[in-house]
Design an enzyme around this catalytic site. Structure first.
Site, short mmCIF file in Angstrom:
data_model
loop_
_atom_site.label_atom_id
_atom_site.label_comp_id
_atom_site.label_asym_id
_atom_site.label_seq_id
_atom_site.Cartn_x
_atom_site.Cartn_y
_atom_site.Cartn_z
N HIS A 159 0.82 -1.21 0.00
CA HIS A 159 0.00 0.00 0.00
C HIS A 159 0.85 1.26 0.00
CE1 HIS A 159 -3.52 2.42 0.45
NE2 HIS A 159 -4.28 1.46 0.94
N ASP A 376 -10.08 -4.36 -17.90
CA ASP A 376 -10.49 -5.23 -19.01
C ASP A 376 -9.24 -5.84 -19.64
OD1 ASP A 376 -11.49 -6.45 -21.28
OD2 ASP A 376 -12.35 -4.64 -22.14
#
Length: 433
Positions: A159, A376
């Site tokens: 993170h 995608d």
């Protein structure tokens, strides 16, 4: 069905597909990055439609994306005073895997699981990582193929090198490049390296955390979990409940946050006069003069406060919404250097020191509409996007993105905010609100 088995191939190192000219240079970590460095976060993307050669095409897209996001291919270096990224191009970890079930069978098992029983299912789909070390790559990726022809991409990242917005943008770039695009549609922006001649990435000055966020992070760091630990629960908030609240005039987040805050407070509070705290994250880029191309950590941490008794039972649910909205509306004030409002906010948060614990405080982070649902790899956007919650010390809920596989209008939430003995009651409160 029988036990779900996932067979993993040996992991490999994926390096940038081109030589990165800043190799050996320092990548500067902002104060927000340093506050989160070595903390693992995970997202899983489930694609029911087949991806052409998923393991190879995603590995190739990842390698190409690391040219543009070159700090992610580096390693942590330096001491406490000079903590930075060595942009050495050593790469990230990647593995392929296969499962003996369909994605729908897996997701049905996740939906039916309660508390920590869901974690063994998700752990099969990601690298196991309790905490990153200096020697670890910043990104660990696993692509698992299923009998139905679909795939799940599990991504664990440090993170400290990217927040949720940033890793979503990175994964969009991996998808675009896997589909054959020559470059990402968005040129990534990060903190300045000590050599800014690299042509693949723009850079900005290191963002500085405002005093209010520093104080809020200190309050969070002092929170202690219950002695029994925190259970993990998969929650679905019905569309009918969300729509009923939203008819009163509020956002989707405000409605969901009000439900979670009221229901949790009802079952865990010990004293109705104790202050109840709801902490949540907000994208702070526009307040720091940055846009969505910046992928480092850049969030504000608003805190809504009211007495536990008021949150749990006082008035209508719209009163709880109003408390949350006031905290959201104060976010621009966090970034002002002075003034009575800022001084008052700092005094208020200072007064909370020593009063925050499991029975009166928790956090919410929303993954909706920040780009996770837009990834995608060649077969369209994901059917589901799920966070994988690691062993956090403070209670938290993660609001999942709305994707094609979810119930229309409902909201999936991964809860890590109640002890196991409170999990059933928490579900019941939400179901009957």
């Amino acid at each position: 069905m029988s036990t779900i088995v996932v067979s993993k191939s040996p992991s490999v190192v994926v390096r940038p597909s081109e030589t990165v000219t800043t190799a050996g240079k320092k990548g500067i970590l902002s104060p927000a990055d340093k506050a989160l460095i070595t903390l693992p976060s995970t997202v899983l993307y489930a694609f029911e439609q087949p991806i052409h050669e998923p393991v190879e095409s995603i590995r190739r897209g990842l390698s190409q994306a690391l040219v543009h996001y070159y700090p992610m291919a580096g390693r942590l270096a330096g001491g406490d005073e000079d903590l930075h990224i060595d942009c050495n191009g050593e790469g990230v970890a990647f593995t392929g895997a296969s499962a003996n079930c369909t994605i729908k069978e897996l997701m049905s098992a996740v939906d039916e699981s309660q508390q920590k029983s869901m974690m063994p299912l998700l752990e099969k789909l990601v690298y196991s990582m309790e905490r990153f070390t200096r020697a670890d790559p910043f990104v660990l990726m696993q692509v698992t193929t299923f009998r139905c022809g679909g795939s799940i991409v599990g991504v664990t990242w440090d993170h400290g090198v990217a927040d949720g917005f940033g890793i979503a943008r990175f994964m969009q770039a991996v998808g675009e490049l896997a589909r054959g695009s020559p470059t990402p549609s968005v040129v990534p922006v990060w903190c300045k390296c000590n050599d800014d001649q690299h042509h693949q990435q723009k850079s900005v000055s290191v963002p500085v955390l405002p005093p209010y966020t520093v104080a809020a992070l200190q309050v969070v760091s002092e929170m202690l979990p219950p002695a029994s630990g925190l259970g993990i629960t998969n929650i679905t908030i019905p569309a009918s409940l969300i729509n009923r609240i939203r008819r009163g005039g509020c956002s989707h987040f405000e409605a969901v946050a009000a439900v979670l805050w009221r229901c949790r407070t009802r079952i865990v509070m010990s004293d109705p006069e104790t202050p109840a705290l709801l902490m949540f994250t907000a994208n702070a880029r526009k307040y720091m003069g940055l846009d969505e191309s910046y992928y480092g950590n850049c969030v504000a941490l608003p805190i809504a406060v009211e007495k536990c008794g008021v949150v749990a039972h006082g008035g209508d649910i719209m009163d709880v919404v109003a408390i949350i909205r006031r905290a959201k509306e104060q976010v621009p004030e966090h970034f002002k250097e002075n003034g009575d409002v800022v001084a008052g906010m700092l005094q208020a948060i200072g007064d909370l020191r020593g009063q925050v614990g499991y029975h009166n405080a928790f956090g919410i982070t929303s993954w909706r509409n920040i780009g996770f649902e837009d990834v995608d790899f060649g077969c369209g956007t994901p059917s589901w996007v799920l966070p994988y919650v690691h062993n956090l010390s403070s209670p938290i809920c993660v609001v999942c993105p709305q994707t094609r596989g979810d119930q229309q209008g409902a909201c999936r939430v991964i809860s890590y905010c109640v002890a196991p003995q409170h999990a059933d009651a928490f579900h019941q409160e939400i179901a009957t609100l």
